[in-house]
Design a protein around this motif. Structure first.
Motif, PDB file in Angstrom:
ATOM      1  N   VAL A  78       3.625  -4.157  -5.402  1.00 53.22           N
ATOM      2  CA  VAL A  78       2.249  -4.351  -4.922  1.00 53.22           C
ATOM      3  C   VAL A  78       1.558  -3.007  -4.687  1.00 53.22           C
ATOM      4  O   VAL A  78       0.348  -2.875  -4.922  1.00 53.22           O
ATOM      5  CB  VAL A  78       2.200  -5.216  -3.644  1.00 53.22           C
ATOM      6  CG1 VAL A  78       2.671  -6.628  -3.935  1.00 53.22           C
ATOM      7  CG2 VAL A  78       2.982  -4.609  -2.496  1.00 53.22           C
ATOM      8  N   ILE A  81       0.394  -1.650  -8.074  1.00 52.98           N
ATOM      9  CA  ILE A  81      -0.825  -2.347  -8.503  1.00 52.98           C
ATOM     10  C   ILE A  81      -2.025  -1.818  -7.723  1.00 52.98           C
ATOM     11  O   ILE A  81      -3.094  -1.549  -8.287  1.00 52.98           O
ATOM     12  CB  ILE A  81      -0.686  -3.870  -8.303  1.00 52.98           C
ATOM     13  CG1 ILE A  81       0.349  -4.459  -9.266  1.00 52.98           C
ATOM     14  CG2 ILE A  81      -2.045  -4.559  -8.482  1.00 52.98           C
ATOM     15  CD1 ILE A  81      -0.071  -4.469 -10.726  1.00 52.98           C
ATOM     16  N   HIS A  82      -1.858  -1.655  -6.422  1.00 53.02           N
ATOM     17  CA  HIS A  82      -2.948  -1.134  -5.597  1.00 53.02           C
ATOM     18  C   HIS A  82      -3.334   0.284  -6.035  1.00 53.02           C
ATOM     19  O   HIS A  82      -4.536   0.595  -6.176  1.00 53.02           O
ATOM     20  CB  HIS A  82      -2.510  -1.129  -4.135  1.00 53.02           C
ATOM     21  CG  HIS A  82      -3.542  -0.583  -3.189  1.00 53.02           C
ATOM     22  ND1 HIS A  82      -4.818  -1.100  -3.098  1.00 53.02           N
ATOM     23  CD2 HIS A  82      -3.471   0.440  -2.287  1.00 53.02           C
ATOM     24  CE1 HIS A  82      -5.501  -0.418  -2.191  1.00 53.02           C
ATOM     25  NE2 HIS A  82      -4.712   0.516  -1.694  1.00 53.02           N
ATOM     26  N   SER A  85      -5.290   0.252  -9.214  1.00 55.04           N
ATOM     27  CA  SER A  85      -6.652  -0.251  -9.041  1.00 55.04           C
ATOM     28  C   SER A  85      -7.572   0.824  -8.463  1.00 55.04           C
ATOM     29  O   SER A  85      -8.753   0.903  -8.828  1.00 55.04           O
ATOM     30  CB  SER A  85      -6.658  -1.491  -8.139  1.00 55.04           C
ATOM     31  OG  SER A  85      -6.436  -1.161  -6.784  1.00 55.04           O
ATOM     32  N   GLN A 123       0.387  -0.161 -13.587  1.00 59.24           N
ATOM     33  CA  GLN A 123       0.370  -1.620 -13.630  1.00 59.24           C
ATOM     34  C   GLN A 123       1.584  -2.156 -14.397  1.00 59.24           C
ATOM     35  O   GLN A 123       2.258  -3.091 -13.934  1.00 59.24           O
ATOM     36  CB  GLN A 123      -0.925  -2.119 -14.295  1.00 59.24           C
ATOM     37  CG  GLN A 123      -1.000  -3.632 -14.364  1.00 59.24           C
ATOM     38  CD  GLN A 123      -2.286  -4.131 -14.983  1.00 59.24           C
ATOM     39  OE1 GLN A 123      -2.719  -5.229 -14.723  1.00 59.24           O
ATOM     40  NE2 GLN A 123      -2.923  -3.323 -15.818  1.00 59.24           N
ATOM     41  N   LEU A 149       1.751 -12.174  -8.801  1.00 60.58           N
ATOM     42  CA  LEU A 149       1.199 -10.827  -8.876  1.00 60.58           C
ATOM     43  C   LEU A 149       0.202 -10.699 -10.027  1.00 60.58           C
ATOM     44  O   LEU A 149      -0.844 -10.048  -9.880  1.00 60.58           O
ATOM     45  CB  LEU A 149       2.316  -9.793  -9.022  1.00 60.58           C
ATOM     46  CG  LEU A 149       1.874  -8.330  -8.893  1.00 60.58           C
ATOM     47  CD1 LEU A 149       1.208  -8.064  -7.548  1.00 60.58           C
ATOM     48  CD2 LEU A 149       3.055  -7.391  -9.101  1.00 60.58           C
ATOM     49  N   SER A 153      -3.873  -9.916  -9.685  1.00 61.85           N
ATOM     50  CA  SER A 153      -4.379  -8.686 -10.300  1.00 61.85           C
ATOM     51  C   SER A 153      -5.475  -8.935 -11.327  1.00 61.85           C
ATOM     52  O   SER A 153      -6.242  -8.014 -11.638  1.00 61.85           O
ATOM     53  CB  SER A 153      -3.233  -7.936 -11.000  1.00 61.85           C
ATOM     54  OG  SER A 153      -2.168  -7.700 -10.116  1.00 61.85           O
ATOM     55  N   MET A 158      -8.045  -9.552  -8.248  1.00 63.54           N
ATOM     56  CA  MET A 158      -8.624  -8.243  -8.004  1.00 63.54           C
ATOM     57  C   MET A 158      -9.640  -7.808  -9.060  1.00 63.54           C
ATOM     58  O   MET A 158     -10.739  -7.341  -8.719  1.00 63.54           O
ATOM     59  CB  MET A 158      -7.485  -7.215  -7.923  1.00 63.54           C
ATOM     60  CG  MET A 158      -7.883  -5.836  -7.516  1.00 63.54           C
ATOM     61  SD  MET A 158      -6.414  -4.798  -7.347  1.00 63.54           S
ATOM     62  CE  MET A 158      -5.762  -4.872  -9.033  1.00 63.54           C
ATOM     63  N   LEU A 189      -4.678  -9.392  -3.477  1.00 68.14           N
ATOM     64  CA  LEU A 189      -3.449  -8.594  -3.494  1.00 68.14           C
ATOM     65  C   LEU A 189      -2.775  -8.594  -2.123  1.00 68.14           C
ATOM     66  O   LEU A 189      -1.544  -8.556  -2.039  1.00 68.14           O
ATOM     67  CB  LEU A 189      -3.747  -7.164  -3.954  1.00 68.14           C
ATOM     68  CG  LEU A 189      -2.524  -6.302  -4.287  1.00 68.14           C
ATOM     69  CD1 LEU A 189      -1.670  -6.958  -5.359  1.00 68.14           C
ATOM     70  CD2 LEU A 189      -2.947  -4.909  -4.732  1.00 68.14           C
TER      71      LEU A 189
END
Length: 270
Positions: A78, A81-82, A85, A123, A149, A153, A158, A189
């Motif tokens: 996670v 991914i954050h 982004s 990612q 997830l 995403s 997101m 997320l």
């Protein structure tokens, strides 16, 4: 906002140490080609983040009796991914930010092309980590975690929220419309972080339902407070350009509810 207690502060610090160590282990070393890309990936990941989403993975997982060692990988996933982004969010075609957490953004230190590739690679790595075989989490559960997830995403999470944010510039949104945008952009997320923690720990359906409700509320509270801080704090404290949302005429909770109304909204959500 209520003050934290020492036990929570200790737990939070321990979680940050854990996920930093796990991220360092799982990110490619800068000695491996392509070196510049791997260096930029590490720059984007290790730039002083609060690690809120990994904290939620660990907290939800341990609340359901999970083992911290098992929670390391979803916590990394996670956060990757954050981090991806934020790199894409800061690009000139998106929010065009020069600062992130008090440091130059990835595309400023490297270049735009590298920043795009950094986001793509972070990612991909997040999903690779979740997909790796482990006897501690059943294959069916890992498949469900991958689905969660991916959903959080993508266009129904997101990325979709970011598209709504762009479309909302110079528009007057209603409170429900603003909440829908942030449920996607920020909340998806955060909710996935809690879900992955519960699933990794083998939590029950009842535990999952209750913690999902918590995650939805805390995700919105997080965004409301972020909007408030964009007005009340300075660039140095924020670590990013202060007042940029207002300058870009973006829809925010203070713009819709007023500063006092936004603070009351945050308290209600908490």
């Amino acid at each position: 906002m209520p003050k934290t207690d020492p036990a929570f502060d200790t737990f939070s610090s321990d979680c940050v140490i854990r996920v930093e160590k796990a991220l360092d282990h799982n990110l490619p070393a800068t000695t491996i080609e392509p070196r510049n890309l791997h260096e930029a990936m590490r720059y984007a990941t290790f730039n002083g983040g609060k690690r809120v989403r990994p904290l939620l993975v660990y907290a939800a997982g341990t609340a359901c009796g999970g083992d911290m060692d098992v929670l390391d990988i979803p916590a990394c996933a996670v956060e990757l991914i954050h981090s991806y982004s934020l790199v894409h969010d800061d690009l000139p075609a998106m929010d065009d930010d020069d600062l992130r957490r008090g440091k130059p953004t990835c595309h400023k230190v490297y270049d735009e092309a590298t920043a795009i590739l950094v986001g793509d690679a972070l990612q991909s790595l997040a999903f690779e980590l979740l997909a790796r075989s482990t006897d501690r989490i059943p294959a069916e559960t890992r498949l469900n975690m991958l689905r969660i997830l991916a959903n959080a995403s993508g266009s129904r999470g997101m990325a979709g929220g970011q598209a709504m944010d762009i479309d909302g510039v110079d528009q007057e949104l209603s409170l429900p419309e603003l909440e829908i945008m942030h449920i996607h952009k920020t909340g998806a997320l955060i909710r996935a972080s809690v879900q992955l923690g519960v699933l990794s720990a083998g939590g029950s359906k009842e535990q999952l339902a209750k913690l999902e409700h918590y995650a939805k509320a805390i995700g919105l509270a997080f965004q409301v407070q972020d909007d408030i801080l964009d007005i009340t704090e300075n660039t140095h404290t924020l670590g990013k350009t202060q007042g940029k949302d207002a300058a870009d005429n973006k829809p925010t909770y203070p713009a819709l509810l007023g500063l006092d109304g936004a603070r009351q909204k945050a308290r209600e959500l908490l």
